[in-house]
Design an enzyme around this catalytic site. Structure first.
Site, mmCIF file in Angstrom:
data_model
loop_
_atom_site.group_PDB
_atom_site.id
_atom_site.type_symbol
_atom_site.label_atom_id
_atom_site.label_comp_id
_atom_site.label_asym_id
_atom_site.label_seq_id
_atom_site.Cartn_x
_atom_site.Cartn_y
_atom_site.Cartn_z
ATOM 1 N N ASN A 28 1.209 -1.055 -0.139
ATOM 2 C CA ASN A 28 -0.519 -0.339 0.451
ATOM 3 C C ASN A 28 1.107 1.370 0.059
ATOM 4 O O ASN A 28 1.012 1.954 1.010
ATOM 5 C CB ASN A 28 -1.193 -0.019 1.381
ATOM 6 C CG ASN A 28 -2.204 0.887 1.161
ATOM 7 O OD1 ASN A 28 -2.386 1.687 1.894
ATOM 8 N ND2 ASN A 28 -2.755 0.961 0.051
ATOM 9 N N LEU A 29 1.781 0.752 -1.292
ATOM 10 C CA LEU A 29 2.902 2.806 -1.189
ATOM 11 C C LEU A 29 2.515 3.895 -1.303
ATOM 12 O O LEU A 29 1.381 3.897 -1.781
ATOM 13 C CB LEU A 29 3.783 2.183 -2.128
ATOM 14 C CG LEU A 29 4.485 0.613 -1.799
ATOM 15 C CD1 LEU A 29 5.134 -0.438 -3.036
ATOM 16 C CD2 LEU A 29 5.017 0.524 -0.640
ATOM 17 N N HIS A 33 7.010 5.544 0.903
ATOM 18 C CA HIS A 33 7.875 4.750 1.172
ATOM 19 C C HIS A 33 8.736 4.628 -0.091
ATOM 20 O O HIS A 33 9.683 4.111 -0.362
ATOM 21 C CB HIS A 33 6.732 3.317 0.634
ATOM 22 C CG HIS A 33 5.945 3.133 1.351
ATOM 23 N ND1 HIS A 33 4.697 2.869 1.394
ATOM 24 C CD2 HIS A 33 5.929 2.438 2.867
ATOM 25 C CE1 HIS A 33 4.363 2.453 2.779
ATOM 26 N NE2 HIS A 33 5.492 1.967 3.257
ATOM 27 N N GLN A 57 2.916 -9.746 13.847
ATOM 28 C CA GLN A 57 3.346 -8.030 13.984
ATOM 29 C C GLN A 57 1.941 -7.673 15.196
ATOM 30 O O GLN A 57 2.375 -6.529 15.332
ATOM 31 C CB GLN A 57 4.354 -7.406 13.412
ATOM 32 C CG GLN A 57 4.119 -6.688 12.209
ATOM 33 C CD GLN A 57 4.849 -6.166 11.083
ATOM 34 O OE1 GLN A 57 5.690 -6.949 10.681
ATOM 35 N NE2 GLN A 57 4.888 -4.626 11.235
ATOM 36 N N GLY A 144 12.115 4.145 7.959
ATOM 37 C CA GLY A 144 12.422 4.810 8.555
ATOM 38 C C GLY A 144 11.407 5.845 9.149
ATOM 39 O O GLY A 144 12.151 4.730 10.216
ATOM 40 N N GLN A 150 11.198 1.427 15.727
ATOM 41 C CA GLN A 150 11.312 0.409 14.981
ATOM 42 C C GLN A 150 12.550 -0.114 14.486
ATOM 43 O O GLN A 150 13.731 -0.986 15.047
ATOM 44 C CB GLN A 150 10.427 0.166 13.534
ATOM 45 C CG GLN A 150 10.630 -0.522 12.855
ATOM 46 C CD GLN A 150 10.017 -1.069 11.759
ATOM 47 O OE1 GLN A 150 8.373 -1.419 11.691
ATOM 48 N NE2 GLN A 150 9.501 0.086 10.626
HETATM 49 P P1 AMP Z 1 5.075 0.073 6.283
HETATM 50 O O1 AMP Z 1 4.963 -1.148 5.523
HETATM 51 O O2 AMP Z 1 4.291 0.780 6.903
HETATM 52 O O3 AMP Z 1 5.799 -1.237 7.027
HETATM 53 O O4 AMP Z 1 6.624 0.796 5.832
HETATM 54 C C1 AMP Z 1 8.105 0.561 5.022
HETATM 55 C C2 AMP Z 1 8.827 1.298 5.693
HETATM 56 O O5 AMP Z 1 8.631 2.133 5.586
HETATM 57 C C3 AMP Z 1 9.405 1.742 7.286
HETATM 58 O O6 AMP Z 1 10.718 1.046 7.421
HETATM 59 C C4 AMP Z 1 8.745 2.489 7.502
HETATM 60 O O7 AMP Z 1 8.675 3.142 8.460
HETATM 61 C C5 AMP Z 1 8.658 3.430 5.629
HETATM 62 N N1 AMP Z 1 7.822 4.250 5.862
HETATM 63 C C6 AMP Z 1 6.729 4.275 6.107
HETATM 64 N N2 AMP Z 1 5.996 5.616 6.450
HETATM 65 C C7 AMP Z 1 7.304 6.526 6.068
HETATM 66 C C8 AMP Z 1 6.938 7.854 5.495
HETATM 67 N N3 AMP Z 1 5.442 8.362 5.996
HETATM 68 N N4 AMP Z 1 8.221 8.717 5.671
HETATM 69 C C9 AMP Z 1 9.401 7.870 5.839
HETATM 70 N N5 AMP Z 1 9.450 6.040 5.513
HETATM 71 C C10 AMP Z 1 8.079 5.889 5.816
#
Ligand code: AMP
Length: 275
Positions: A28-29, A33, A57, A144, A150
Site C-alpha cells: 500500500n505504497l 515508501h 507483528q 523510515g 522500529q
Molecule cells: P510499512 O509498509 O508501514 O511497514 O513501512 C515500510 C517502511 O517505510 C518502514 O521502514 C517505514 O518506517 C517506512 N515509512 C512508512 N511511512 C513513512 C513515511 N511517512 N516517511 C518515511 N518512511 C516511512
C-alpha cells in the site's frame, strides 16, 4: 523490475547483483515508501523492495485482515521509482510452518512505547526482518524514521548479531499539512483526515517548548495528551525520550525525540519529532 514470489527465485536472481540495498515494506505504497526507494539507489547497485503483510507483528484484533493490499498499484509505483527487484511472497512461502524460532528484542527496547501497547509487535518485526535479511542478503537496508522505535530495534539487532548490513534511516515524509504519510491514513473519514494533522502540531509544540528550555517533560507530555483528548483523540502515549535508547531523559540531556501514538476514531496513528 523483476517480481519474485519464491525464496529460491529471489536468491537466484540476486546472486550476481553487486551491492544490494533492501527496503522491506507491507505494501500500500505511498510517497514515504517511494522516497526510501529513491534514497536506496544512492547506496548501492541493486535496489530490492519487499511487500509482505507480516501476520507475526499484528495482535489478534489489530488490523491484519483489513490492512490494505494494493499489489498492482504498488508494482507500478516501484517500477516508476526504478526498483530492480520486488520480493512479494505469500504467507505459505515465508511461513510454510508456524515460525517457532524468533528474534526476541530486549524488554527495554521492545516493551516500552509501541511495545507496551502492542505486546509482541517488535518480536514479529525483528523475526520477519531477520528472515528477509537471510533471504535477500543485502549489504544495506533502509527503514523510515516515521517508525522511530522500529528503526532503533532493527539497527540494534543488526549491531548485536554482527550482521554485515548498513542500516540507513530515511526521513519522515509528510503531507503538506504535516500529517505523516501512512497506509493507515486511508482508514480516516474526511472529517478525521482534516483533524489528523493535529498530532503533528501537538508534537511540534512540545519540541518548540523543549528548544526554548522547558525541562518539565512530564508536564509537556500531559498537556499534549490533554490537547488531543479535548479534540476527541484517545492517546496511548506522548513521551519525550532520548533518541539513542528511548529511555527517559533527565533535565539536561540533549538529543531528544517526542513520540506519540493516538487513536482517532478507530484508526491508530503514530508519529515522532526529534528535538
Ligand atoms: P510499512 O509498509 O508501514 O511497514 O513501512 C515500510 C517502511 O517505510 C518502514 O521502514 C517505514 O518506517 C517506512 N515509512 C512508512 N511511512 C513513512 C513515511 N511517512 N516517511 C518515511 N518512511 C516511512
Amino acid at each position: 523490475m523483476q517480481i519474485h514470489d519464491t525464496i529460491s527465485g529471489v536468491r537466484t536472481a540476486l546472486k550476481a547483483a553487486g551491492r544490494v540495498v533492501f527496503v522491506p515494506t507491507m505494501g500500500n505504497l505511498h510517497e514515504g515508501h517511494i522516497a526510501l526507494m529513491r534514497q536506496a539507489r544512492q547506496h548501492g547497485d541493486c535496489v530490492v523492495a519487499s511487500i509482505f503483510v507480516n501476520r507475526l507483528q499484528f495482535r489478534p484484533g489489530e488490523d491484519f485482515e483489513k490492512y490494505p493490499r494494493t499489489m498492482l498499484a504498488d508494482c507500478d509505483k516501484l517500477r516508476e521509482a526504478g526498483v530492480d527487484h520486488l520480493f512479494a511472497p505469500d504467507e505459505t512461502e515465508l511461513y510454510p510452518a508456524p515460525q517457532r524460532y524468533v528474534v526476541e528484542p530486549p524488554a527495554e527496547h521492545a516493551n516500552i512505547l509501541e511495545g507496551e501497547f502492542r505486546p509482541g509487535h517488535f518480536r514479529g518485526v525483528a523475526t520477519v526482518v531477520m528472515k528477509l535479511f537471510g533471504i535477500v542478503s543485502p549489504q544495506a537496508a533502509l527503514f523510515g524514521k516515521k517508525d522511530f522505535q522500529q528503526f532503533m530495534v532493527l539497527s540494534s539487532m543488526v549491531r548485536e548479531f554482527g550482521l554485515p548490513i548498513d542500516v540507513i534511516p530515511g526521513p519522515t515524509v509528510r503531507a503538506a499539512d504535516g500529517l505523516a504519510l501512512s497506509s493507515r491514513n486511508g482508514f480516516l473519514s474526511a472529517a478525521e483526515r482534516a483533524e489528523a494533522p493535529r498530532l503533528y502540531r501537538v508534537l511540534a509544540k512540545v519540541i518548540e517548548q523543549v528548544r526554548a528550555g522547558a525541562t518539565d517533560f512530564a508536564r509537556l507530555e500531559h498537556e499534549a495528551m490533554d490537547e488531543l483528548r479535548a479534540h476527541h483523540w484517545a492517546p496511548d502515549y506522548i513521551a519525550l525520550r532520548k533518541q539513542i535508547d528511548l529511555q527517559s531523559p533527565s533535565a539536561h540531556d540533549t538529543g531528544l525525540v517526542v513520540l506519540a501514538a493516538a487513536r482517532l476514531g478507530s484508526t491508530r496513528l503514530i508519529d515522532n519529532l526529534e528535538v
